[in-house]
Design an enzyme around this catalytic site. Structure first.
Site, PDB file in Angstrom:
ATOM      1  N   LYS A  37      20.040  25.074 -20.108  1.00  0.00           N
ATOM      2  CA  LYS A  37      20.569  23.929 -19.360  1.00  0.00           C
ATOM      3  C   LYS A  37      21.271  24.392 -18.092  1.00  0.00           C
ATOM      4  CE  LYS A  37      20.954  20.364 -22.864  1.00  0.00           C
ATOM      5  NZ  LYS A  37      21.851  19.438 -23.566  1.00  0.00           N
TER       6      LYS A  37
ATOM      7  N   LYS B 253       7.169  21.477 -26.364  1.00  0.00           N
ATOM      8  CA  LYS B 253       7.648  20.435 -27.259  1.00  0.00           C
ATOM      9  C   LYS B 253       7.634  19.090 -26.526  1.00  0.00           C
ATOM     10  CE  LYS B 253      12.325  19.342 -28.789  1.00  0.00           C
ATOM     11  NZ  LYS B 253      13.649  19.800 -29.164  1.00  0.00           N
TER      12      LYS B 253
ATOM     13  N   LYS C 155      11.674  13.767 -24.108  1.00  0.00           N
ATOM     14  CA  LYS C 155      11.838  12.438 -23.517  1.00  0.00           C
ATOM     15  C   LYS C 155      12.021  12.534 -22.010  1.00  0.00           C
ATOM     16  CE  LYS C 155      16.582  12.448 -25.331  1.00  0.00           C
ATOM     17  NZ  LYS C 155      17.379  11.932 -26.434  1.00  0.00           N
TER      18      LYS C 155
END
Ligand code: TRP
Length: 346
Positions: free
Chosen positions: A119, A202, A205
Site C-alpha cells: 500500500k 486476485k 474491487k
C-alpha cells in the site's frame, strides 16, 4: 438478539473494509464462509470503517459504503439475531485498545508487513502513520472480543500472526488476559477468485477494468456479459491447471463455489465441453447465488432506519463485551478502572 453468548461457544470474529462495492471474490472468499460459522460459534462481524480511513475517502461515499457493506453481510446470510453485526467506529474501545497495543508492537514487525509495503507503494503520496499501524488496529478488533478464530483470506495471515505475537507478548508480561486467536484460512471450501481479464491476479474491487470483476450487485445480464468476455486460452481443454490455464481454472473454481460442488464434479460436469458452455454455466450458477442476495439487499436498503437500528443494537452489545476486555487490560497495566467499572457495570 444474540442469545449464543454462552461460555461454551467459541468466539469467531471477522471484518471487511467499506471501501467500495464488493465482488464475488469477497462473497465466495470471505462472507459466504462466515455464514455457517453462526451455527457453532458466537460470531461477530464488523464493518471496519476506521481501517478504511488509511486511504483517503470521500465522506459521502464512505457513509454510503458503510451501510451498503453491512447490508451485504446481512443479505448474504449473516443474521443479526445470531451474530453481532456492527460498525467499528461505533465502538470506541477499538481505537482505545489499538493505542495500548501499539506500545506492544515493534516498528520492525510493522515494517515487515507485506500489505503495508504494497500500500505504501501504491499510495506514495500518502504513507500515513495509520497505514503503518493498521495491523495494530486489526489486532485490537480481534483481541477486544477474545476471538478464538478469525476467518480470513490467505492475504491476512501475516496480520493474524502479528496479532498473536502481540497478545502473547502482552500475556507474558501481564498474565493471561488476552485470548490467542487462530486464523481460519479456507482451504478448498472457499474460492480464491481471480480477475476475469488477468487471471494471474486476485479479483479486486478496485481493478481498473470493469470486465475484470463481477460485483455482488451486478444484474444478470452484466454477470453473463462479464463471464462471456472472460479470458481463457487456446488449449481447448477444461481442467484445473493454475499455471497454464489460469482463466479456465478460475471459471471452474467459481462454478464450484457457486454450486457448492467439488472439483471432480466440475470436471465430470464439463468434460468434453467447450469454453463457451463453461462461461455461460458459470454465469448462470453465479446469478443463481446472487439473485436472492440482491433481493435481500434491496429490501434492507429500502429501510435504512431499520438497518441503522440493527447496527446500533449490534454496536451496543459489542461495546458491552469490549468494555470487559478494556477494563481487564487497563487494570493489569495500572490504569485506573474503578470509574469505568461503575459506568459499564462490568
Ligand atoms: N485487514 C482486513 C482486510 O483487509 C480487514 C480487517 C480489519 C479484519 N480488522 C479485521 C479481518 C479483523 C479480520 C479480523 O481484509
Amino acid at each position: 438478539m444474540a442469545t449464543q453468548a454462552s461460555p461454551a461457544r467459541k468466539i469467531a470474529f471477522s471484518a471487511a473494509q467499506p471501501t467500495g462495492q464488493l465482488t464475488i471474490g469477497n462473497l465466495f472468499g470471505a462472507i459466504q464462509n462466515w455464514v455457517p460459522l453462526q451455527e457453532h460459534y458466537d460470531t461477530l462481524f464488523c464493518v471496519v470503517d476506521l481501517h478504511a480511513l488509511t486511504v483517503r475517502q470521500d465522506p459521502q461515499q464512505l457513509r454510503r459504503h458503510i451501510l451498503e457493506l453491512a447490508a451485504i453481510y446481512m443479505a448474504s446470510g449473516v443474521d443479526p439475531r445470531q451474530s453481532e453485526v456492527f460498525i467499528q467506529s461505533q465502538v470506541p474501545q477499538h481505537a482505545e485498545l489499538a493505542w495500548i497495543l501499539s506500545t506492544f508492537a515493534q516498528l520492525g514487525e510493522l515494517e515487515r508487513m507485506t500489505q503495508f509495503k504494497d500500500k505504501a507503494q501504491r499510495h506514495r503520496h500518502n504513507v500515513n502513520a495509520g497505514l503503518f499501524t493498521y495491523p495494530v488496529l486489526m489486532a485490537a478488533d480481534i483481541l477486544l472480543y477474545g476471538a478464538h478464530v478469525v476467518p480470513v483470506g490467505e492475504d491476512q495471515k501475516q496480520h493474524l500472526e502479528l496479532t498473536r505475537d502481540i497478545a502473547i507478548r502482552f500475556n507474558n508480561l501481564f498474565g493471561p488476559v488476552l485470548q490467542i486467536p487462530e486464523p481460519l484460512i479456507p482451504t478448498q471450501g472457499a474460492a480464491r477468485v481471480r480477475d476475469l481479464q488477468y487471471p494471474e491476479k486476485k479479483m479486486s474491487k478496485s481493478a481498473e477494468a470493469e470486465l475484470s470483476r463481477v460485483m455482488i450487485l451486478d444484474d444478470d445480464a452484466t454477470v453473463l456479459k462479464k463471464f462471456k468476455k472472460a479470458v481463457t486460452d487456446s488449449l481447448g481443454e477444461i481442467r484445473f491447471n493454475e499455471d497454464a490455464q489460469a482463466g479456465v481454472t478460475n471459471l471452474l473454481t467459481i462454478w464450484c463455489a457457486a454450486t457448492g460442488r467439488r472439483q471432480e464434479e466440475a470436471l465430470d460436469h464439463f468434460s468434453h465441453n467447450m469454453y463457451g458452455k463453461l462461461k455461460v454455466e458459470t454465469a448462470e450458477a453465479v446469478n443463481a447465488v446472487l439473485g436472492p442476495i440482491r433481493e435481500n439487499y434491496r429490501q434492507l436498503m429500502a429501510d435504512p432506519g431499520e438497518l441503522e437500528r440493527i447496527l446500533n443494537q449490534g454496536a451496543e452489545r459489542a461495546a458491552h463485551r469490549a468494555e470487559k476486555t478494556m477494563v481487564q487490560v487497563m487494570d493489569v497495566l495500572g490504569l485506573p478502572v474503578a470509574g469505568r467499572r461503575m459506568r459499564a457495570g462490568v
